[in-house]
Design an enzyme around this catalytic site. Structure first.
Site, mmCIF file in Angstrom:
data_model
loop_
_atom_site.group_PDB
_atom_site.id
_atom_site.type_symbol
_atom_site.label_atom_id
_atom_site.label_comp_id
_atom_site.label_asym_id
_atom_site.label_seq_id
_atom_site.Cartn_x
_atom_site.Cartn_y
_atom_site.Cartn_z
ATOM 1 N N ARG A 257 0.883 -1.168 0.000
ATOM 2 C CA ARG A 257 0.000 0.000 0.000
ATOM 3 C C ARG A 257 0.912 1.206 0.000
ATOM 4 O O ARG A 257 1.700 1.408 0.928
ATOM 5 C CB ARG A 257 -0.908 -0.033 1.226
ATOM 6 C CG ARG A 257 -1.892 1.139 1.341
ATOM 7 C CD ARG A 257 -1.344 2.208 2.252
ATOM 8 N NE ARG A 257 -2.361 3.186 2.633
ATOM 9 C CZ ARG A 257 -2.082 4.293 3.301
ATOM 10 N NH1 ARG A 257 -0.853 4.588 3.666
ATOM 11 N NH2 ARG A 257 -3.051 5.130 3.631
ATOM 12 N N LEU A 258 0.868 2.010 -1.054
ATOM 13 C CA LEU A 258 1.749 3.155 -1.207
ATOM 14 C C LEU A 258 1.105 4.379 -0.569
ATOM 15 O O LEU A 258 0.051 4.831 -1.011
ATOM 16 C CB LEU A 258 2.056 3.426 -2.679
ATOM 17 C CG LEU A 258 3.171 2.584 -3.312
ATOM 18 C CD1 LEU A 258 2.758 1.122 -3.409
ATOM 19 C CD2 LEU A 258 3.529 3.112 -4.695
ATOM 20 N N ASP A 259 1.759 4.902 0.452
ATOM 21 C CA ASP A 259 1.220 6.016 1.218
ATOM 22 C C ASP A 259 1.293 7.323 0.434
ATOM 23 O O ASP A 259 2.316 7.648 -0.173
ATOM 24 C CB ASP A 259 2.023 6.152 2.523
ATOM 25 C CG ASP A 259 1.610 7.340 3.351
ATOM 26 O OD1 ASP A 259 0.489 7.324 3.880
ATOM 27 O OD2 ASP A 259 2.410 8.295 3.462
ATOM 28 N N ALA A 260 0.200 8.091 0.466
ATOM 29 C CA ALA A 260 0.140 9.489 0.012
ATOM 30 C C ALA A 260 0.919 9.736 -1.275
ATOM 31 O O ALA A 260 1.802 10.594 -1.336
ATOM 32 C CB ALA A 260 0.645 10.408 1.125
ATOM 33 N N GLU A 292 -2.806 5.115 -1.749
ATOM 34 C CA GLU A 292 -3.512 6.201 -1.077
ATOM 35 C C GLU A 292 -3.225 7.438 -1.913
ATOM 36 O O GLU A 292 -2.054 7.783 -2.141
ATOM 37 C CB GLU A 292 -3.022 6.422 0.344
ATOM 38 C CG GLU A 292 -3.772 7.568 1.025
ATOM 39 C CD GLU A 292 -3.092 8.091 2.280
ATOM 40 O OE1 GLU A 292 -3.797 8.673 3.115
ATOM 41 O OE2 GLU A 292 -1.865 7.935 2.414
ATOM 42 N N PHE A 313 -15.529 7.424 0.560
ATOM 43 C CA PHE A 313 -16.496 6.510 1.188
ATOM 44 C C PHE A 313 -16.534 6.765 2.686
ATOM 45 O O PHE A 313 -17.607 6.938 3.285
ATOM 46 C CB PHE A 313 -16.089 5.066 0.884
ATOM 47 C CG PHE A 313 -16.957 4.013 1.518
ATOM 48 C CD1 PHE A 313 -18.027 3.461 0.842
ATOM 49 C CD2 PHE A 313 -16.684 3.544 2.811
ATOM 50 C CE1 PHE A 313 -18.827 2.478 1.412
ATOM 51 C CE2 PHE A 313 -17.467 2.555 3.402
ATOM 52 C CZ PHE A 313 -18.548 2.032 2.702
ATOM 53 N N HIS A 314 -15.373 6.784 3.307
ATOM 54 C CA HIS A 314 -15.331 7.023 4.751
ATOM 55 C C HIS A 314 -15.898 8.384 5.119
ATOM 56 O O HIS A 314 -16.717 8.515 6.034
ATOM 57 C CB HIS A 314 -13.897 6.921 5.278
ATOM 58 C CG HIS A 314 -13.755 7.479 6.660
ATOM 59 N ND1 HIS A 314 -13.504 8.821 6.894
ATOM 60 C CD2 HIS A 314 -13.881 6.898 7.877
ATOM 61 C CE1 HIS A 314 -13.475 9.032 8.198
ATOM 62 N NE2 HIS A 314 -13.693 7.891 8.818
ATOM 63 N N HIS A 380 -6.183 3.780 10.497
ATOM 64 C CA HIS A 380 -5.264 4.456 11.428
ATOM 65 C C HIS A 380 -5.406 5.974 11.343
ATOM 66 O O HIS A 380 -5.384 6.673 12.353
ATOM 67 C CB HIS A 380 -3.822 4.032 11.147
ATOM 68 C CG HIS A 380 -3.246 4.645 9.903
ATOM 69 N ND1 HIS A 380 -3.378 4.072 8.656
ATOM 70 C CD2 HIS A 380 -2.560 5.798 9.706
ATOM 71 C CE1 HIS A 380 -2.793 4.841 7.759
ATOM 72 N NE2 HIS A 380 -2.287 5.895 8.368
ATOM 73 N N ASP A 381 -5.559 6.500 10.122
ATOM 74 C CA ASP A 381 -5.699 7.945 9.947
ATOM 75 C C ASP A 381 -6.979 8.461 10.575
ATOM 76 O O ASP A 381 -6.982 9.465 11.292
ATOM 77 C CB ASP A 381 -5.728 8.292 8.455
ATOM 78 C CG ASP A 381 -4.346 8.599 7.891
ATOM 79 O OD1 ASP A 381 -3.491 9.069 8.663
ATOM 80 O OD2 ASP A 381 -4.133 8.367 6.696
ATOM 81 N N GLY A 384 -6.746 7.896 14.438
ATOM 82 C CA GLY A 384 -5.588 8.547 15.032
ATOM 83 C C GLY A 384 -5.481 10.027 14.746
ATOM 84 O O GLY A 384 -4.825 10.763 15.501
#
Length: 581
Positions: A257-260, A292, A313-314, A380-381, A384
């Site tokens: 999963r590649l962050d940002a 992401e 979605f979230h 987590h985001d 957190g």
């Protein structure tokens, strides 16, 4: 000596045989580089073309070493495969073939089978303790675990997004061999393992690259974390490409999963990474690549990547469930029901639409399969990055959460849950670090100032109550406890239905659209690959709706017969081939 290529010498320390190791460092701003060994030996590295230094040394696995730059400073290997202690200390030679794999036949799982469980290794006690949960998670219906970033970071605790040595698994969690044992054990239980990798920035403490390789960065390109990484340079791209391949080939992770990636100003790098992975991975092996990406670049999902975390979605469901419209939730406050319908019918909500900042965001996504979107109610985001780390069940009604969870786990999108979701964990998940001195103070103040836009924290005195990220108690509070309860049984029931009735027919599925039934209520339809039609009716409002049930109900909450769709309810209907809603 041959010129440097990925085949001749990758970044870092690579064992040639049991007693010999080749060291390679890209240090274009250095005049002299040596390898310093813990036993006192100092070996000059030979300068090569384009700023490389290389040496072959008689030393086995386990040897501790570091580089000396121009006789002035000792630095860890930026491609260290392991750190003996922390980011500032000795790097360690690692034999990638030392671990005896027990399940080398494992070929992964097809993407459409993914039910993802995101977790933080440190909060769960380290690699060995995470393994203890595998039987429970497999029995629950999880098919993949996703580890938050493992790259070595400063201190003993961190979310992982302050990593500075991307090749070195965090030493306080266990050894590289223990990480491989975790992956091997997951495969034994039928669980794929995804790793969250951070290629868009380095953390603020322990990254020495700018001292001898200034060209690694774009000083005139700024990101939230400082100077941008210069992906136009071949050496820089290879540093991260080598890293991705190491995790997938040496550690046998099943995906990344590649962050940002919106902070990586080089779409060509992302495409090259995807192509290299597909070329290098054995035919028949399932390897997942997930993004992401705040830019909602649907084009990256058509050929190169399997899916994207769908924050849309979230966010819209969070607004509907909690009524919160602070900060980035303002983008979802206007007509949230219509936005939810667009999300269920087309994937992204923002497909070029204008945000609260007046910027267009996103690309059209209606042609993508529903499996191109990873859906979640928490991660987590989203826990957190709340000031107090509250979980969703502490912010909305239990029945509304059940209805939203039904949508999450029975829609054709790929569901993701965060550790503790399945038991409605009471513990928060807070933002934690282990910085010291001026950096600790800056992080503490920066964290608290992030919430100035939130109504509950306009008052500076209230912001002072936000937990200090560097306090040990902030970390220890974030470790969830597990005990089966009614919510766990609810998850187990829904995931059993998903695996029996939906997952086998996800390949070839398409969205047929969604419509607004009333305020906070929608009806969505998908044609599955076998021709059957899945319908989910969701009512997050407080008023019952006249909406007759069909004869092929797969699940509903609350369980109720009749023509109405009650408040805070979800109804899932699966129409056989040839029958239509």
């Amino acid at each position: 000596m041959p010129s440097r290529t990925l085949e001749t010498w990758p970044h870092g320390a690579i064992m040639l045989d049991a007693q010999h190791t080749r060291f390679a460092l890209w240090a274009p701003d250095a005049f002299y580089v040596s390898v310093e060994l813990e036993d006192g030996r100092s070996i000059a590295m030979l300068p090569q073309a384009e700023g490389w230094f290389e040496a072959q040394v008689n030393c086995p696995a386990g040897t501790r070493y570091r580089y000396n730059i121009d006789g002035e400073r000792d630095v860890p290997d930026p491609a260290s495969r392991a750190q003996a202690l922390d980011v500032h200390g000795w790097s360690q030679v690692v034999d990638p073939l030392a671990y005896p794999w027990r399940h080398s036949y494992w070929q992964g799982r097809p993407w459409h089978e993914a039910v993802i469980y995101e977790l933080h290794v440190g909060a769960m006690g380290g690699y060995a303790d995470v393994e203890k949960h595998f039987p429970r998670l497999a029995e629950l219906g999880v098919t993949a675990i996703e580890l938050m970033p493992l790259a070595q970071f400063p201190g003993e605790r961190n979310w992982g997004y302050d990593g500075v040595l991307p090749y070195a698994p965090q030493s306080t969690y266990g050894s590289p061999e223990q990480l491989k044992h975790l992956i091997d054990s997951a495969h034994e239980h039928g669980l794929a393992v995804i790793l969250d990798v951070v290629y868009n920035h380095f953390g603020p403490d322990g990254n020495y690259l700018s001292q001898y390789a200034k060209g690694f960065f774009h000083e005139d390109a700024h990101t939230p974390w400082g100077a941008g990484i210069d992906f136009d340079r071949r050496e820089v791209r290879d540093f991260f490409l080598d890293n991705a391949l190491m995790w997938l080939l040496e550690y046998r992770f099943d995906g990344l999963r590649l962050d940002a990636v919106h902070a990586i100003d080089n779409p060509g790098f992302l495409q090259e990474l995807a192509h290299r992975v597909r070329e290098q991975v054995d035919t028949g092996r399932h390897v997942w690549l997930v993004l992401e990406n705040e830019l909602n670049q649907a084009s990256l999902l058509r050929h190169d990547f399997d899916a994207q975390w769908n924050d849309d979605f979230h966010n819209v469901l969070h607004v509907l469930l909690t009524g919160e419209t602070d900060a980035y939730y303002r983008d979802f406050a206007e007509e949230p029901t219509a936005k939810l319908a667009r999300c269920l019918g087309e994937g992204f909500i923002y497909q070029g639409h204008t945000t609260r900042h007046g910027h267009g965001r996103g690309e059209p996504s209606g042609d993508l399969p529903p499996t191109a979107f990873v859906a979640f109610l928490q991660n987590h985001d989203q826990i957190g990055n709340r000031a107090l780390g509250e979980r969703l069940h502490q912010l909305c009604s239990p029945q509304a959460l059940k209805a939203a969870t039904t949508l999450l786990l029975l829609s054709p999108m790929i569901p993701l849950m965060f550790m503790g979701d399945e038991v409605n964990a009471s513990e928060p998940f807070l933002f934690f670090t282990d910085h010291h001195g001026e950096l600790a103070q800056a992080v503490r103040e920066g964290r608290r100032n992030e919430f100035a836009d939130f109504a509950a924290f306009h008052d500076p005195e209230r912001r002072e109550r936000i937990p200090d990220p560097n306090a040990l108690s902030t970390f220890t509070q974030s470790a969830p406890t597990w005990a089966d309860n009614e919510h766990t049984r609810f998850y187990r029931q829904l995931l059993s239905l998903r695996h029996r009735h939906i997952v086998p027919h996800l390949p070839g599925s398409v969205a047929l659209g969604a419509r607004v039934l009333a305020d906070a209520a929608v009806s969505a339809h998908w044609r599955l690959g076998d021709g059957s039609v899945l319908q989910i009716d969701l009512n997050l409002g407080t008023t019952a709706l006249e909406h007759p049930a069909g004869t092929h109900i797969l699940f509903q909450t609350p369980a109720q017969d009749g023509t109405q769709l009650p408040p805070h309810s979800a109804r899932v209907t699966l129409f056989p081939v040839g029958e239509h809603p």
